[in-house]
Design an enzyme around this catalytic site. Structure first.
Site, mmCIF file in Angstrom:
data_model
loop_
_atom_site.group_PDB
_atom_site.id
_atom_site.type_symbol
_atom_site.label_atom_id
_atom_site.label_comp_id
_atom_site.label_asym_id
_atom_site.label_seq_id
_atom_site.Cartn_x
_atom_site.Cartn_y
_atom_site.Cartn_z
ATOM 1 N N ARG A 132 0.847 -1.182 0.000
ATOM 2 C CA ARG A 132 0.000 0.000 0.000
ATOM 3 C C ARG A 132 0.895 1.248 0.000
ATOM 4 O O ARG A 132 1.938 1.270 0.678
ATOM 5 C CB ARG A 132 -0.850 -0.031 1.276
ATOM 6 C CG ARG A 132 -1.847 1.092 1.425
ATOM 7 C CD ARG A 132 -2.985 0.947 0.472
ATOM 8 N NE ARG A 132 -4.138 1.737 0.867
ATOM 9 C CZ ARG A 132 -5.093 2.075 0.014
ATOM 10 N NH1 ARG A 132 -5.044 1.709 -1.253
ATOM 11 N NH2 ARG A 132 -6.138 2.761 0.431
ATOM 12 N N THR A 403 -9.981 0.304 -9.719
ATOM 13 C CA THR A 403 -8.875 -0.503 -9.224
ATOM 14 C C THR A 403 -8.879 -1.712 -10.148
ATOM 15 O O THR A 403 -9.751 -1.833 -10.999
ATOM 16 C CB THR A 403 -9.177 -0.845 -7.741
ATOM 17 O OG1 THR A 403 -9.077 0.358 -6.985
ATOM 18 C CG2 THR A 403 -8.276 -1.882 -7.134
ATOM 19 N N ASN A 423 -6.086 4.291 -7.333
ATOM 20 C CA ASN A 423 -7.266 4.833 -6.675
ATOM 21 C C ASN A 423 -8.297 5.214 -7.734
ATOM 22 O O ASN A 423 -8.986 4.355 -8.233
ATOM 23 C CB ASN A 423 -6.936 5.986 -5.726
ATOM 24 C CG ASN A 423 -8.121 6.261 -4.809
ATOM 25 O OD1 ASN A 423 -8.892 5.346 -4.538
ATOM 26 N ND2 ASN A 423 -8.273 7.475 -4.349
ATOM 27 N N ASP A 445 -7.816 8.294 -0.159
ATOM 28 C CA ASP A 445 -8.338 7.199 0.670
ATOM 29 C C ASP A 445 -8.190 7.479 2.168
ATOM 30 O O ASP A 445 -8.709 6.733 2.991
ATOM 31 C CB ASP A 445 -7.662 5.869 0.308
ATOM 32 C CG ASP A 445 -8.467 5.101 -0.736
ATOM 33 O OD1 ASP A 445 -9.599 5.524 -1.040
ATOM 34 O OD2 ASP A 445 -7.972 4.085 -1.244
ATOM 35 N N SER A 475 -10.028 -0.856 0.906
ATOM 36 C CA SER A 475 -11.071 -1.879 0.846
ATOM 37 C C SER A 475 -10.645 -3.076 0.007
ATOM 38 O O SER A 475 -11.419 -4.031 -0.153
ATOM 39 C CB SER A 475 -12.347 -1.284 0.231
ATOM 40 O OG SER A 475 -12.830 -0.240 1.035
ATOM 41 N N GLY A 496 -13.596 -1.788 -7.061
ATOM 42 C CA GLY A 496 -14.922 -1.296 -6.664
ATOM 43 C C GLY A 496 -14.943 -0.466 -5.394
ATOM 44 O O GLY A 496 -16.009 -0.291 -4.800
ATOM 45 N N GLY A 497 -13.779 0.035 -4.935
ATOM 46 C CA GLY A 497 -13.775 0.890 -3.745
ATOM 47 C C GLY A 497 -14.437 0.184 -2.574
ATOM 48 O O GLY A 497 -14.167 -0.994 -2.305
HETATM 49 N N1 GLY Z 1 -8.192 2.821 -3.548
HETATM 50 C C1 GLY Z 1 -9.196 1.869 -3.286
HETATM 51 C C2 GLY Z 1 -8.941 1.057 -2.072
HETATM 52 O O1 GLY Z 1 -7.799 0.936 -1.683
HETATM 53 O O2 GLY Z 1 -9.829 0.546 -1.465
#
Ligand code: GLY
Length: 603
Positions: A132, A403, A423, A445, A475, A496-497
């Site tokens: 991340r 994503t 993102n 985020d 997510s 899908g966030g």
């Molecule tokens: N950027 C989307 C996520 O990390 O959930």
């Protein structure tokens, strides 16, 4: 396969030891083991296929006795299959696919974003890698305080890129073929070009205002001043040179030297705060996978800073208490009600409490205590929706949905489930001039203004505030499902966030717990609830009006949206064959390694 015996490459210093899949324990969740009551259909043998609505058509799928890769583009899936054909393992194939997505799927495939990888090696060891992005060292609570400070477009939106460092670390620990071999297909695709698909052309037009603001993006996506059209060949010489440098030097090609300088120059020119030291200092982290059991299945996924493992664990535990055998039946309004009620409760906790566990104290043991989850499940009223206002929490920021997810599996039980992101679609919209790739807008985020009421008077999660070096809550939910003997059953994930965890879980429930054929499970209508806004999201036209009316009669507000998620998944059939399925909501495709059947559509 013994890690330490291969090429003298041992585990990274400080890495958690790989966990054998036969040991059902979850280190991150404090040894939480969810024992699920009730005998489900999975325990009583295969079921007849469900009549599942397929609102977006059938899932492109392949059934094979060899390895298989599924990703967002046919070219990237073939890049992975090429590595399998060359004698590579699942991690080699995943690296090749991810790099090829950076070329052929610039909406979300990337070199300068981040992601999570969950993997199983041939001997059953399980791994979770966190690559991340992090907030730059100069970022903090006031970074987005000024009116107009933009966390979506331009320099301030950029968190420290992580993808190439992550892929390199996965390969260093688990790969087989040389790193440069894994980069070869992506270099070829960038140098020789690929045919622009309609989906990419449409998204360039939809995002034209943002992309046209930046010279690198104008040059790449609007040659001669016109947006790239479907059917044109996109050749990316700058990106090819960058990938050649990555092949030669590894992630240092991006994190030190002239390309790092080009990234920093672009970020600074467009209002950001990223430094060369931020880039040089970035490190991916091996974490203990999160696990939950359901009807004898072991769901292995990502722990914090992804909320995926938390949500999967909470929702499954609640369903075990609230649902009977064969539930939730997601083809009925009652089953969807049960599922979204559990999701509502899990997301209330997520939004209030979760953040980067290395920066804030997250009370996971309390939140996931079996007695607490059982009480949450018992609080579900089967006849009536519980208003979210009665489950106090903060409202999470709306998450961007673009994503991408890739999956790889081999016949000998290796698997990789990898979700990666910039993102938003095309990230921060700026292609680094001369380097040929987009930067992320992952700072969005974070809860960028915690404690400050937003336009709607809502105060957002302090736990996910911007802190220097912190990872924003995610997510992304790359997942593996194992059967009760620890044998691989399913490899699955989605973009899908905030809808990712519920999307992934619906496919797991359908395909693994209730034995629906994988292509049906991937194509089936999906639903989502995230506590606030207090509504059930339903894909437009996916279910008959009477279905939505039944949800309303149960007390739900129903919100229609175009689609939810884009799942790529692989199932291991009882006879050992692999089924790779792409989501008809996107234009992804499966690719099988040599000696496999050609891709076909589901019947
Ligand atoms: N950027 C989307 C996520 O990390 O959930």
């Amino acid at each position: 396969m013994s890690r330490s015996g291969r090429d003298g490459r041992g585990p990274a210093v400080g890495s958690p030891a790989p966990r054998r899949s036969s040991r059902l324990a979850c280190a991150l969740f404090g040894g939480l083991l969810l024992a699920f009551a009730g005998k489900g259909p999975a325990e009583s043998g295969p079921q007849a296929p469900h009549p599942v609505p397929r609102p977006f058509g059938v899932s492109p799928s392949v059934t094979t006795r060899s390895g298989v890769v599924v990703s967002a583009t046919a070219e990237a899936s073939r890049a992975g299959a090429e590595l399998l054909d060359a004698g590579g393992n699942a991690v080699d194939a995943a690296v090749a696919t991810a790099l090829a997505l950076a070329v052929t799927y610039p909406q979300a495939g990337n070199l300068a974003g981040g992601g999570f990888l969950v993997a199983r090696s041939r001997d059953g060891s399980l791994f979770a890698l966190d690559f991340r992005e992090t907030a730059p060292a100069a970022a903090g609570r006031t970074t987005f305080a000024a009116p107009g400070a933009d966390s979506l477009t331009g320099g301030l939106a950029v968190a420290v890129p992580a993808t190439v460092r992550g892929l390199e670390e996965a390969h260093r620990r688990l790969g087989r073929l040389p790193w440069a071999r894994c980069a070869a297909p992506a270099i070829r695709l960038a140098r020789d070009g690929f045919v622009v698909p309609g989906g990419l052309a449409q998204e360039i037009v939809a995002e034209r205002k943002r992309l046209l603001r930046f010279p690198g993006s104008r040059r790449l996506f609007f040659p001669g001043g016109k947006p790239l059209a479907a059917g044109e060949r996109l050749v990316q010489p700058d990106l090819a040179r960058t990938l050649e440098a990555v092949a030669r030097k590894g992630s240092d090609a991006l994190h030190r030297g002239p390309i790092a300088q080009a990234i920093v120059d672009d970020v600074r020119r467009t209002g950001g705060i990223l430094t060369l030291l931020d880039l040089a200092s970035y490190r991916p982290l091996w974490r203990a996978p999160a696990e939950a059991t359901f009807r004898g299945l072991d769901v292995v996924t990502m722990p914090l800073p992804s909320s995926g493992g938390f949500l999967v664990t909470s929702i499954l535990a609640q369903l075990a208490v609230a649902g009977g055998a064969g539930e939730p039946d997601l083809d009925t309004p009652e089953g969807v009600h049960l599922f979204v009620e559990a999701a509502r409760r899990a997301y209330a906790d997520r939004n209030e409490w979760l953040g980067d566990p290395d920066c804030v104290a997250v009370p996971l043991a309390r939140l996931l205590a079996p007695a607490r989850l059982a009480a949450l499940g018992a609080s579900i009223d089967r006849a009536r929706a519980t208003p979210s206002a009665s489950l106090p929490s903060v409202e999470a920021r709306a998450e961007r949905e673009e994503t991408t997810h890739l999956v790889v599996a081999t016949p000998d039980g290796e698997a990789v489930s990898l979700t990666t992101t910039l993102n938003g679609v095309f990230g921060n919209a700026s292609v680094v001039p001369g380097a040929g790739f987009l930067l992320n807008d992952e700072m969005d985020d974070f809860a960028t203004r915690p404690g400050v009421p937003n336009l709607f008077g809502l105060v957002q999660g302090e736990a996910n505030a911007v802190r220097p070096g912190a990872r924003p809550l995610s997510s992304m939910t790359p997942a593996l499902v194992l059967d009760r003997r620890g044998k691989l059953r399913l490899v699955v994930g989605s973009p899908g966030g905030s809808t990712i965890p519920t999307t992934v879980l619906q496919v797991i429930l359908r395909a693994a717990a209730f034995d629906q054929p994988l292509p049906d499970a991937v194509a089936a209508a999906r639903f989502h609830h995230q506590h606030l806004p207090d509504q059930v999201s339903v894909e437009r036209g996916a279910v008959p009006p009477a279905f939505e009316a039944a949800l309303r009669a149960l007390g739900h507000a129903v919100q229609e949206r175009e689609s939810i998620g884009r799942v790529h998944a692989i199932e291991v059939l009882p006879d050992g064959r692999l089924v790779g399925a792409a989501d008809p909501r996107g234009y992804g495709a499966p690719a099988a390694a040599r000696a496999a059947s050609a891709p076909r559509s589901a019947p």
